[in-house]
Motif scaffolding. Structure first.
Motif, PDB file in Angstrom:
ATOM      1  N   UNK A   1       0.838  -1.209   0.000  1.00 50.72           N
ATOM      2  CA  UNK A   1       0.000   0.000   0.000  1.00 50.72           C
ATOM      3  C   UNK A   1       0.871   1.257   0.000  1.00 50.72           C
ATOM      4  N   UNK A   2       1.939   1.245   0.825  1.00 51.53           N
ATOM      5  CA  UNK A   2       2.811   2.419   0.898  1.00 51.53           C
ATOM      6  C   UNK A   2       3.546   2.653  -0.426  1.00 51.53           C
ATOM      7  N   UNK A   3       3.945   1.574  -1.100  1.00 47.46           N
ATOM      8  CA  UNK A   3       4.624   1.707  -2.397  1.00 47.46           C
ATOM      9  C   UNK A   3       3.702   2.368  -3.409  1.00 47.46           C
ATOM     10  N   UNK A   4       2.443   1.944  -3.456  1.00 46.53           N
ATOM     11  CA  UNK A   4       1.500   2.533  -4.400  1.00 46.53           C
ATOM     12  C   UNK A   4       1.211   3.986  -4.052  1.00 46.53           C
ATOM     13  N   UNK A   5       1.103   4.279  -2.754  1.00 47.66           N
ATOM     14  CA  UNK A   5       0.775   5.640  -2.341  1.00 47.66           C
ATOM     15  C   UNK A   5       1.878   6.631  -2.717  1.00 47.66           C
ATOM     16  N   UNK A   6       3.128   6.193  -2.611  1.00 50.77           N
ATOM     17  CA  UNK A   6       4.253   7.076  -2.930  1.00 50.77           C
ATOM     18  C   UNK A   6       4.699   6.967  -4.391  1.00 50.77           C
ATOM     19  N   UNK A   7       4.025   6.118  -5.170  1.00 49.56           N
ATOM     20  CA  UNK A   7       4.363   5.995  -6.577  1.00 49.56           C
ATOM     21  C   UNK A   7       5.773   5.490  -6.822  1.00 49.56           C
ATOM     22  N   UNK A   8       6.229   4.576  -5.990  1.00 54.28           N
ATOM     23  CA  UNK A   8       7.589   4.025  -6.122  1.00 54.28           C
ATOM     24  C   UNK A   8       7.581   2.906  -7.150  1.00 54.28           C
ATOM     25  N   UNK A   9       8.489   2.983  -8.089  1.00 58.73           N
ATOM     26  CA  UNK A   9       8.589   1.959  -9.128  1.00 58.73           C
ATOM     27  C   UNK A   9       9.407   0.787  -8.580  1.00 58.73           C
ATOM     28  N   UNK A  10       8.816  -0.382  -8.571  1.00 62.80           N
ATOM     29  CA  UNK A  10       9.479  -1.570  -8.050  1.00 62.80           C
ATOM     30  C   UNK A  10      10.430  -2.114  -9.102  1.00 62.80           C
ATOM     31  N   UNK A  11      11.691  -2.262  -8.719  1.00 53.95           N
ATOM     32  CA  UNK A  11      12.680  -2.782  -9.653  1.00 53.95           C
ATOM     33  C   UNK A  11      12.590  -4.289  -9.745  1.00 53.95           C
ATOM     34  N   UNK A  12      12.741  -4.810 -10.930  1.00 54.17           N
ATOM     35  CA  UNK A  12      12.680  -6.254 -11.153  1.00 54.17           C
ATOM     36  C   UNK A  12      14.034  -6.724 -11.673  1.00 54.17           C
ATOM     37  N   UNK A  13      14.500  -7.841 -11.124  1.00 50.82           N
ATOM     38  CA  UNK A  13      15.802  -8.388 -11.509  1.00 50.82           C
ATOM     39  C   UNK A  13      15.614  -9.720 -12.236  1.00 50.82           C
TER      40      UNK A  13
END
Length: 579
Positions: free
Chosen positions: A567-579
């Motif tokens: 929820x916090x990631x979506x709220x702050x618009x953080x792009x999740x890095x994928x490896x």
């Protein structure tokens, strides 16, 4: 007539000092045993064993009578029923017949001189010597004799009471046992009627149905809870409600004692009459007497008219005396007379009034300690502690917190014309709080949060604990985090309150939370920046980088659930890095 029956003349023969602490401890232990969910035979055996260990008696027995006054259940201690006698020899049949006929106790002061007792007990007595005193009292409930309680003990035992006090104490025990036997016969332990009672649908002479379930509501809508602790309490409430038995509700402040008292009233045959409440701690003694008993015109300054008291208002119904442990010893004596006799006089009056009231008492006080310290009368304690029901604190029913929160929010919406709803992560936050004030504090928390919510959806950051504004957290850990300051002063200066310690049920990784500022709640990455501390977004990114951008690992670092991190990631618009 048996020789030596209990009468007034025998009271002067003994000068042994009353052991009030023994009586209080015994009643308390026995009441706990009688409310346990076990088979009746086991329950009665446990009661006799407690009496045996407490009174140091030689022999003891509880005999439950069936049809034609024949023994149906026998529980003994220190004596084994003879197989040749059909089990009835633990209490002589003549004694049983005498008690059933008269309803009075039987006392034989010197059992060694009684041929009746020698014949009955010699075959099972290990030493062949008959102890001195035999006492048998009726076990009653609903004005019927259901059985006999008997003990045989030496008059010179260290714990021996004067025999009139022996009889009084055993009569109290027998009354408790009688109510338990009646409840077992009428209801199963889960609160449902026995099949025999379910089949009874015929009309009684006064036109009412005999089956209790046909007269009573099927559910208790105003008590929310699916936890085992609440279900057990509701089962006891359902079982005791159809009787006139006095109930003592015990539990911490805020556990809902008044709501459970109302449930007992609404499930009882008295539900069409008044349910009257009175908080005994809220009034001084003089006012309390007038409130309970009423007063006549001119009884004191300001008494400009006659007034009925709470006992009169509750006549035919139920009276709840909340905080019963707070009344003064002087008033306890006045209250005891009304409970014993069912009679009272208004303040300033001379006319005696009779009342028919079902009494429910409630307290969060340790009455046993109060009795031992002389702060609460032992005889009043015995009178009100017939069926004790202990209400569980909210921390012992964590599964009910989210349900209660939804109910309180729905009530708030209805009262204020709002349409608020909880985000799932918000319910996770509230479910992990301690709530030392129990259900009352939970309701206040929901109302405060709903009042100050910035949108129609309540999110975790809307809660006071997420903003360092929760004063209640001081009850969890004390005021150590204030450095000797005052909590209100700290809030006035704009400082945040220290968070309480984590619950044992919280996820692993709580140790990592200590990296956060004491003035910032470490439960959520949405913690406001405090000086040189990282911002909430930076803390979240830092945790994600340390975990290789695996949300589950980042959640453990932050002491959160993966859902809260997502929820916090979506709220702050953080792009999740994928490896």
């Amino acid at each position: 007539m048996l020789h030596g029956r209990f009468d007034e003349g025998g009271r002067s023969e003994s000068a042994i000092k009353t052991k009030a602490d023994v009586s209080v401890s015994g009643i308390y232990q026995i009441s706990k045993v009688l409310t346990a969910s076990t088979r009746l035979e086991i329950t009665l055996t446990n009661v006799v064993n407690i009496l045996s260990s407490m009174l140091e008696m030689r022999h003891g027995a509880i005999v439950v009578l069936g049809d034609e006054n024949e023994p149906e259940i026998i529980a003994t201690a220190g004596i084994t029923p003879s197989s040749q006698s059909g089990g009835g020899r633990v209490i002589p049949q003549a004694v049983i017949d005498e008690i059933v006929a008269t309803g009075a106790p039987v006392v034989i002061q010197d059992a060694s001189k009684s041929e009746l007792l020698q014949a009955a007990l010699r075959t099972s007595s290990s030493g062949g010597t008959i102890p001195d005193r035999f006492i048998a009292v009726p076990v009653k409930a609903e004005r019927k004799i259901l059985g006999i309680l008997s003990v045989v003990r030496l008059r010179g035992d260290a714990t021996s009471l004067p025999y009139d006090e022996d009889v009084s104490f055993l009569t109290m025990v027998a009354n408790l046992v009688g109510q338990t036997i009646w409840l077992h016969r009428t209801f199963s332990m889960d609160g449902q009627q026995l099949p025999e009672e379910q089949r009874r649908g015929e009309k009684s002479p006064d036109g009412e149905r005999n089956d209790i379930a046909g007269r009573l509501p099927a559910k208790i809508d105003w008590i929310v809870g699916e936890s085992p602790a609440v279900k057990q309490v509701l089962a006891t409430v359902s079982a005791v409600a159809p009787t006139n038995t006095t109930v003592l509700l015990r539990g911490e402040s805020g556990t809902g004692k008044e709501f459970f008292a109302q449930a007992i009233h609404e499930l009882s045959p008295r539900r069409k009459k008044s349910f009257v409440r009175l908080n005994c701690a809220a009034l001084p003694e003089g006012v309390l007497e007038s409130e309970l008993f009423g007063h006549e015109k001119g009884a004191f300054t300001g008494a400009i008219s006659q007034r009925a008291g709470r006992f009169e208002l509750a006549n035919g119904g139920t009276l709840l005396l909340d905080e019963i442990g707070e009344i003064s010893p002087a008033f306890q004596a006045k209250l005891l007379r009304v409970l014993q006799e069912g009679e009272l006089e208004r303040v300033g009056g001379t006319r005696t009034l009779r009342v028919d009231v079902r009494l429910i008492c409630a307290t969060n006080k340790d009455l046993e300690t109060a009795v031992a310290n002389g702060e609460f009368r032992a005889d009043l304690y015995y009178r009100i502690n017939v069926v004790p029901i202990v209400l569980p604190p909210l921390r012992e029913r964590p599964g009910d917190i989210a349900r209660l929160a939804k109910v309180f929010l729905k009530r708030f919406n209805k009262e204020n014309g709002r349409e608020l709803a909880f985000e799932p992560s918000a319910l996770d936050v509230v479910s992990h709080c301690r709530f030392p004030g129990n259900v009352r504090e939970l309701e206040n928390c929901v109302r405060r949060t709903a009042t100050l919510a910035q949108s129609r959806t309540i999110v975790p950051f809307d809660f006071a604990c997420k903003n360092g504004q929760c004063l209640s957290s001081l009850l969890w850990k004390g005021a150590d985090g204030l450095n000797g300051g005052n909590a209100i002063d700290a809030l006035a200066r704009g400082n945040a309150m220290p968070a309480g310690p984590p619950l044992s049920a919280r996820p692993a990784g709580a140790a990592q939370r200590e990296v956060a500022s004491k003035a910032c709640d470490p439960d959520d990455p949405a913690c406001p920046a405090m000086g040189a501390r990282l911002t909430e977004r930076e803390r979240l990114i830092d945790a994600m980088e340390k975990s290789g951008w695996v949300q589950a690992k980042a959640a453990r670092i932050l002491g959160l659930t993966p859902r809260q991190v997502g929820y916090a990631i979506r709220r702050h618009g953080i792009e999740v890095k994928k490896f």
